[in-house]
Design an enzyme around this catalytic site. Structure first.
Site, PDB file in Angstrom:
ATOM      1  N   ARG A 285     -11.698 -13.984  -7.995  1.00  0.00           N
ATOM      2  CA  ARG A 285     -11.888 -12.510  -8.268  1.00  0.00           C
ATOM      3  C   ARG A 285     -11.248 -12.043  -9.665  1.00  0.00           C
ATOM      4  O   ARG A 285     -11.791 -11.221 -10.249  1.00  0.00           O
ATOM      5  CB  ARG A 285     -11.102 -11.941  -7.262  1.00  0.00           C
ATOM      6  CG  ARG A 285     -11.126 -10.161  -7.316  1.00  0.00           C
ATOM      7  CD  ARG A 285     -10.501  -9.740  -6.249  1.00  0.00           C
ATOM      8  NE  ARG A 285     -10.534  -8.378  -6.174  1.00  0.00           N
ATOM      9  CZ  ARG A 285      -9.460  -7.775  -6.730  1.00  0.00           C
ATOM     10  NH1 ARG A 285      -8.584  -8.514  -7.694  1.00  0.00           N
ATOM     11  NH2 ARG A 285      -9.649  -6.393  -6.951  1.00  0.00           N
TER      12      ARG A 285
ATOM     13  N   LYS B 207     -18.719  -1.519   7.434  1.00  0.00           N
ATOM     14  CA  LYS B 207     -19.608  -1.159   6.222  1.00  0.00           C
ATOM     15  C   LYS B 207     -20.797  -0.560   6.701  1.00  0.00           C
ATOM     16  O   LYS B 207     -21.369  -0.816   7.740  1.00  0.00           O
ATOM     17  CB  LYS B 207     -20.455  -2.609   5.744  1.00  0.00           C
ATOM     18  CG  LYS B 207     -19.106  -3.506   5.189  1.00  0.00           C
ATOM     19  CD  LYS B 207     -19.670  -4.954   4.694  1.00  0.00           C
ATOM     20  CE  LYS B 207     -18.673  -5.794   4.400  1.00  0.00           C
ATOM     21  NZ  LYS B 207     -18.972  -7.362   3.934  1.00  0.00           N
TER      22      LYS B 207
ATOM     23  N   LEU C 167     -11.556  -2.823  -1.289  1.00  0.00           N
ATOM     24  CA  LEU C 167     -11.966  -2.017  -0.376  1.00  0.00           C
ATOM     25  C   LEU C 167     -10.623  -1.044   0.011  1.00  0.00           C
ATOM     26  O   LEU C 167      -9.326  -1.320  -0.190  1.00  0.00           O
ATOM     27  CB  LEU C 167     -12.055  -2.701   0.915  1.00  0.00           C
ATOM     28  CG  LEU C 167     -13.274  -3.684   1.066  1.00  0.00           C
ATOM     29  CD1 LEU C 167     -13.079  -4.751   2.294  1.00  0.00           C
ATOM     30  CD2 LEU C 167     -14.288  -2.865   1.375  1.00  0.00           C
TER      31      LEU C 167
ATOM     32  N   LYS D 255     -12.209  -9.070   8.358  1.00  0.00           N
ATOM     33  CA  LYS D 255     -11.550  -9.059   7.067  1.00  0.00           C
ATOM     34  C   LYS D 255     -10.894 -10.200   6.829  1.00  0.00           C
ATOM     35  O   LYS D 255      -9.730 -10.321   7.532  1.00  0.00           O
ATOM     36  CB  LYS D 255     -10.775  -7.770   6.702  1.00  0.00           C
ATOM     37  CG  LYS D 255     -10.273  -7.580   5.265  1.00  0.00           C
ATOM     38  CD  LYS D 255      -9.486  -6.577   4.993  1.00  0.00           C
ATOM     39  CE  LYS D 255      -9.353  -6.341   3.584  1.00  0.00           C
ATOM     40  NZ  LYS D 255      -8.535  -7.269   2.965  1.00  0.00           N
TER      41      LYS D 255
ATOM     42  N   CYS E 146      34.180 -25.095  29.425  1.00  0.00           N
ATOM     43  CA  CYS E 146      34.160 -23.777  29.548  1.00  0.00           C
ATOM     44  C   CYS E 146      33.591 -23.175  30.644  1.00  0.00           C
ATOM     45  O   CYS E 146      33.529 -22.020  30.936  1.00  0.00           O
ATOM     46  CB  CYS E 146      33.656 -23.131  28.094  1.00  0.00           C
ATOM     47  SG  CYS E 146      31.992 -23.239  28.007  1.00  0.00           S
TER      48      CYS E 146
ATOM     49  N   GLU F 189     -15.418 -15.385   0.824  1.00  0.00           N
ATOM     50  CA  GLU F 189     -13.812 -15.650   1.095  1.00  0.00           C
ATOM     51  C   GLU F 189     -13.408 -17.129   1.310  1.00  0.00           C
ATOM     52  O   GLU F 189     -14.389 -17.758   2.172  1.00  0.00           O
ATOM     53  CB  GLU F 189     -13.322 -14.958   2.200  1.00  0.00           C
ATOM     54  CG  GLU F 189     -11.789 -14.651   2.000  1.00  0.00           C
ATOM     55  CD  GLU F 189     -11.434 -13.278   1.359  1.00  0.00           C
ATOM     56  OE1 GLU F 189     -12.448 -12.669   0.531  1.00  0.00           O
ATOM     57  OE2 GLU F 189     -10.138 -12.939   1.222  1.00  0.00           O
TER      58      GLU F 189
ATOM     59  N   CYS G  47      31.594 -27.970  21.286  1.00  0.00           N
ATOM     60  CA  CYS G  47      30.874 -26.612  22.088  1.00  0.00           C
ATOM     61  C   CYS G  47      31.482 -25.503  21.339  1.00  0.00           C
ATOM     62  O   CYS G  47      32.473 -25.421  20.920  1.00  0.00           O
ATOM     63  CB  CYS G  47      31.882 -26.720  23.364  1.00  0.00           C
ATOM     64  SG  CYS G  47      31.443 -25.067  24.287  1.00  0.00           S
TER      65      CYS G  47
ATOM     66  N   ASP H   1       0.876  -1.173   0.040  1.00  0.00           N
ATOM     67  CA  ASP H   1       0.014   0.035  -0.082  1.00  0.00           C
ATOM     68  C   ASP H   1       0.872   1.178   0.058  1.00  0.00           C
ATOM     69  O   ASP H   1       0.524   2.146  -0.661  1.00  0.00           O
ATOM     70  CB  ASP H   1      -0.913   0.046   1.055  1.00  0.00           C
ATOM     71  CG  ASP H   1      -2.202  -0.923   1.073  1.00  0.00           C
ATOM     72  OD1 ASP H   1      -2.355  -1.372  -0.110  1.00  0.00           O
ATOM     73  OD2 ASP H   1      -2.860  -1.256   2.081  1.00  0.00           O
TER      74      ASP H   1
HETATM   75  S1  IVH Z   1     -16.944  -6.508   1.555  1.00  0.00           S
HETATM   76  C1  IVH Z   1     -16.818  -4.102  -2.619  1.00  0.00           C
HETATM   77  N1  IVH Z   1     -16.404  -8.076   3.737  1.00  0.00           N
HETATM   78  O1  IVH Z   1     -11.234  -8.031   1.402  1.00  0.00           O
HETATM   79  C2  IVH Z   1     -16.110  -4.834  -1.852  1.00  0.00           C
HETATM   80  N2  IVH Z   1     -14.710  -8.100   1.664  1.00  0.00           N
HETATM   81  O2  IVH Z   1      -9.792  -5.507  -0.905  1.00  0.00           O
HETATM   82  C3  IVH Z   1     -16.931  -5.443  -0.711  1.00  0.00           C
HETATM   83  N3  IVH Z   1     -12.633  -9.339   2.410  1.00  0.00           N
HETATM   84  O3  IVH Z   1     -10.439  -9.168  -1.533  1.00  0.00           O
HETATM   85  C4  IVH Z   1     -15.983  -6.262  -0.173  1.00  0.00           C
HETATM   86  N4  IVH Z   1     -13.327 -10.228   4.179  1.00  0.00           N
HETATM   87  O4  IVH Z   1     -12.778 -10.283  -0.556  1.00  0.00           O
HETATM   88  C5  IVH Z   1     -15.970  -7.606   2.239  1.00  0.00           C
HETATM   89  N5  IVH Z   1     -15.758  -9.163   5.523  1.00  0.00           N
HETATM   90  C6  IVH Z   1     -15.548  -9.037   4.409  1.00  0.00           C
HETATM   91  C7  IVH Z   1     -14.343  -9.433   3.736  1.00  0.00           C
HETATM   92  C8  IVH Z   1     -13.941  -9.063   2.651  1.00  0.00           C
HETATM   93  C9  IVH Z   1     -12.512  -9.981   3.412  1.00  0.00           C
HETATM   94  C10 IVH Z   1     -11.878  -9.077   1.184  1.00  0.00           C
HETATM   95  C11 IVH Z   1     -12.421  -9.032  -0.208  1.00  0.00           C
HETATM   96  C12 IVH Z   1     -11.260  -8.270  -1.005  1.00  0.00           C
HETATM   97  C13 IVH Z   1     -10.711  -7.424  -0.088  1.00  0.00           C
HETATM   98  C14 IVH Z   1     -10.920  -6.182  -0.161  1.00  0.00           C
END
Ligand code: IVH
Length: 711
Positions: A157, A319, A101, A136, A464, A195, A437, A55
């Site tokens: 993806r 969210k 995200l 996440k 030693c 996921e 040793c 990042d």
């Molecule tokens: S919502 C529009 N919820 O994080 C995107 N994403 O860069 C909405 N991820 O690869 C995503 N846990 O797959 C969402 N509870 C969660 C998540 C999640 C993991 C991943 C997602 C994506 C990355 C975001």
């Protein structure tokens, strides 16, 4: 795709670019290294930098491009969503573009996010927005399409627009229903996001197997999951035991092709519906929060509790819950504006293995310790990492100069996950385990030895003095005689000055001499004297444990001390005397008997007794009789904070009498936590676990009273 030489070059450039301010001239190289890291992450399943570092580089590129828009190229990493597409599977187009995200790393980032939402949706600043906060998951993203209630397709993806069609593999994953009643809510076609994950315990098994079969290890569970999704043989996929957590309905239409998602009104309602249909959805570690402050608190709480989840998570997702507000916020090319990721501090880092030191332990054990280029992991600087034993080094094929992935998770001791052979230059040197040793290797006869049943090498004839020194250091330490303030550095100093050569010397120190030593004084000499005198009346088990007899741990010391009136009884103990004690085996019997057969040991012990060290069974050594009405029978208990009516020791003794077992830390195994004044992280942790009974001191004493142990 990349030669070793190129990989090495890109990696070094990465380190360089992370450190310095970048100029216009760097822009091309920056793009090259970002492409390289995307490839390592998405295709090679073997990232060499953390998401956080990626990042930083990405943001550097964005800001250079903002400054010099004329330098933007159509193929810049900022111009596209990164891709995990391969040529091995048919490509399919997602029903709705799969955005990623925006990442955030601080409380302030989240507060800005909240302000922005209110601005976009035209909501007053003092109104609290409802946020669904969830883990996440650190796995591999998937989409699932259901048509007329049947699983029609599953895809990775990919680049966000198109993905790899992996339907056959999805069909062997039990958390993906093959049929689900979407039609009950008029949905004819639905697309879900989720996921694919591998549980942490499962991941350990997979890597173990790979190690045995000589295959490259997965760096983490995410890479293992993503690799598993793309296997050619679905039967093999099945063996990997993947789970899919579905966290979003990204598209839903009815028979006429009209929207069928709005009816749920909120994210949490839509997820509840998925759960009803039999999907695995985010539950543990989720919370519907009122306002950003509550969301922030929950994120922080989860950062501490991440270890308790069965899956790896690398942050939390916040969210906006109401669809209506989500819609008002909209999205950018890359991210929805109604959601944000709060990334946890990285738990892994890549660094260089500089040297290996071989340390000698108190039983003569040789422990290899890696000295690495210092690196920050989850907020702590790591410099040394234990390599355990020779087998560990051989299995991981560690070489001096190697780039290695180091992990430090929670309270777990840091360890080396793996080396990165693809970054080798050819200059790396295999680590050689010494045969003599490591401190004094002039005596060619004194070879290290190894027992068949053990992984460690031993120096059995230490000349030693290192082994003796380690024993002395242990003698005064907390688990030993617990001589307050008498640490390793004092022991080393007194050893060098020939003031302490065996354990008895600790109890016959020349305090006048100590008070005259540089850095000491009358005050410190007095403190040492008091601490030593206090230790003289320690219970017998402490004395036994502090002798550093191989195999004789704290527990066995306590069990033996329960059976004897005086330490001298052990001089005549036979093997059966030891082994008749439940939980004590022949190895302890052998080493303790052997120790007491040496005249030198006996004379040291005699001197200790002469100097006033207790050698008799004390009240504390005696077995505790559990009362009949044992309130805490077979429960584990822990005291935290300051108790006001009894001392901690008294409380622990009472708990033992009431059948409890005192343990030292909060974990899943803890049943009862008793909290005194100013309780801190232990209480927080126990609350978070949810499974611990939490009592105040008074509540605890009430139970003890009821059991008749106190008035
Ligand atoms: S919502 C529009 N919820 O994080 C995107 N994403 O860069 C909405 N991820 O690869 C995503 N846990 O797959 C969402 N509870 C969660 C998540 C999640 C993991 C991943 C997602 C994506 C990355 C975001």
């Amino acid at each position: 795709m990349y030669t070793t030489q190129q990989e090495k070059g890109y990696f070094n450039l990465t380190l360089d670019f992370l450190k310095k301010d970048l100029q216009k001239e760097d822009i091309n190289n920056l793009r090259l290294i970002l492409n390289y890291h995307e490839w390592k992450y998405y295709i090679n399943d073997n990232p060499v930098i953390s998401d956080y570092e990626y990042d930083i580089l990405f943001k550097k590129l964005q800001s250079l491009e903002e400054k010099y828009p004329e330098l933007i190229t159509p193929d810049s990493p900022t111009m596209r969503v990164s891709s995990d597409l391969t040529e091995d599977f048919p490509t399919v187009t997602h029903l709705s573009p799969m955005l990623s995200l925006e990442n955030s790393y601080s409380e302030d980032d989240l507060k800005d996010f909240d302000k922005q939402i209110k601005k976009l949706a035209g909501i007053d600043n003092d109104i609290q927005i409802e946020y669904s906060v969830e883990p996440k998951y650190d796995g591999s993203t998937m989409t699932l399409v259901y048509e007329n209630d049947f699983l029609a397709r599953a895809a990775t993806r990919g680049n966000g627009i198109e993905g790899d069609d992996i339907t056959p593999n999805a069909k062997v994953i039990y958390t993906i229903p093959l049929k689900a009643g979407f039609s009950s809510k008029t949905i004819a076609k639905a697309e879900l996001r989720g996921e694919a994950l591998i549980r942490k315990d499962q991941f350990a098994i997979i890597n173990d197997k790979r190690l045995k079969n000589g295959l490259a290890l997965f760096a983490n569970a995410r890479n293992a999951a993503s690799g598993s999704l793309r296997m050619k043989d679905s039967l093999e996929v099945k063996k990997r035991n993947l789970s899919v957590v579905s966290y979003q309905i990204s598209f839903a239409t009815d028979n006429n092709g009209d929207d069928a998602l709005k009816q749920f009104e909120s994210h949490t309602n839509s997820i509840a519906f998925l759960k009803e249909l039999g999907f695995k959805v985010p539950e543990k570690g989720t919370k519907l929060c009122k306002g950003i402050d509550e969301a922030i608190d929950f994120c922080k709480e989860m950062e501490e509790k991440r270890e308790n989840l069965p899956f790896e998570i690398d942050g939390m997702v916040i969210k906006v819950n109401r669809f209506e507000i989500q819609e008002k916020c909209g999205h950018t090319m890359h991210h929805p504006r109604w959601a944000i990721a709060f990334k946890f501090k990285a738990q892994q880092a890549v660094t260089t293995l500089e040297r290996v030191e071989f340390q000698v332990g108190r039983f003569g054990t040789i422990t290899p310790v890696a000295k690495i280029t210092p690196v920050q992991i989850a907020g702590v600087t790591v410099r040394s990492v234990s390599l355990h034993n020779e087998e560990f080094i051989v299995k991981k094929d560690l070489r001096l100069g190697d780039k290695v992935i180091v992990e430090r998770a929670g309270e777990v001791i840091p360890y080396i996950v793996k080396s990165l052979p693809e970054l080798r230059t050819g200059q790396e040197i295999p680590v050689r385990f010494p045969q003599q040793c490591p401190i004094n290797n002039t005596d060619k006869e004194a070879l290290l030895t190894k027992e068949e049943s053990e992984a460690a090498w031993y120096c059995n004839n230490c000349v030693c003095g290192k082994v003796d020194l380690q024993k002395l250091i242990f003698h005064v330490s907390k688990p030993g005689m617990n001589i307050d303030g008498f640490g390793e550095s004092y022991v080393k100093r007194f050893w060098d000055l020939d003031m302490v050569k065996d354990m008895s010397d600790f109890y016959n120190l020349d305090y006048t001499l100590i008070s005259e030593l540089e850095g000491f004084g009358a005050r410190s000499a007095e403190n040492i004297k008091n601490a030593v005198n206090k230790a003289k009346s320690n219970p017998l088990w402490r004395l036994l444990h502090s002798l550093s007899i191989k195999h004789l741990g704290k527990k066995a010391s306590k069990l033996i001390a329960q059976k004897i009136n005086s330490i001298w009884e052990l001089q005549s103990w036979q093997e059966e005397d030891y082994t008749s004690i439940h939980e004590i085996g022949p190895s302890v019997a052998n080493t303790v008997s052997e120790w007491f057969s040496f005249e030198k040991n006996i004379s040291i012990l005699k001197k200790m007794e002469e100097f006033g060290v207790n050698t008799k069974q004390t009240q504390e050594d005696k077995p505790v009789e559990v009362v009949e009405n044992a309130t805490f029978l077979n429960k584990t208990i822990l005291f935290t904070g300051k108790l006001s009516q009894v001392t901690r020791k008294e409380a622990q003794e009472l708990a033992t009498k009431a059948g409890a077992k005192n343990i030292g830390a909060v974990s899943k195994n803890l049943n009862v936590l008793v909290v005194g004044d100013k309780a801190g992280s232990k209480l927080k942790k126990a609350k978070a676990l949810g499974s611990v009974d939490i009592y105040t001191e008074e509540e605890f004493l009430e139970k003890i009273r009821a059991a008749g142990l106190i008035q």
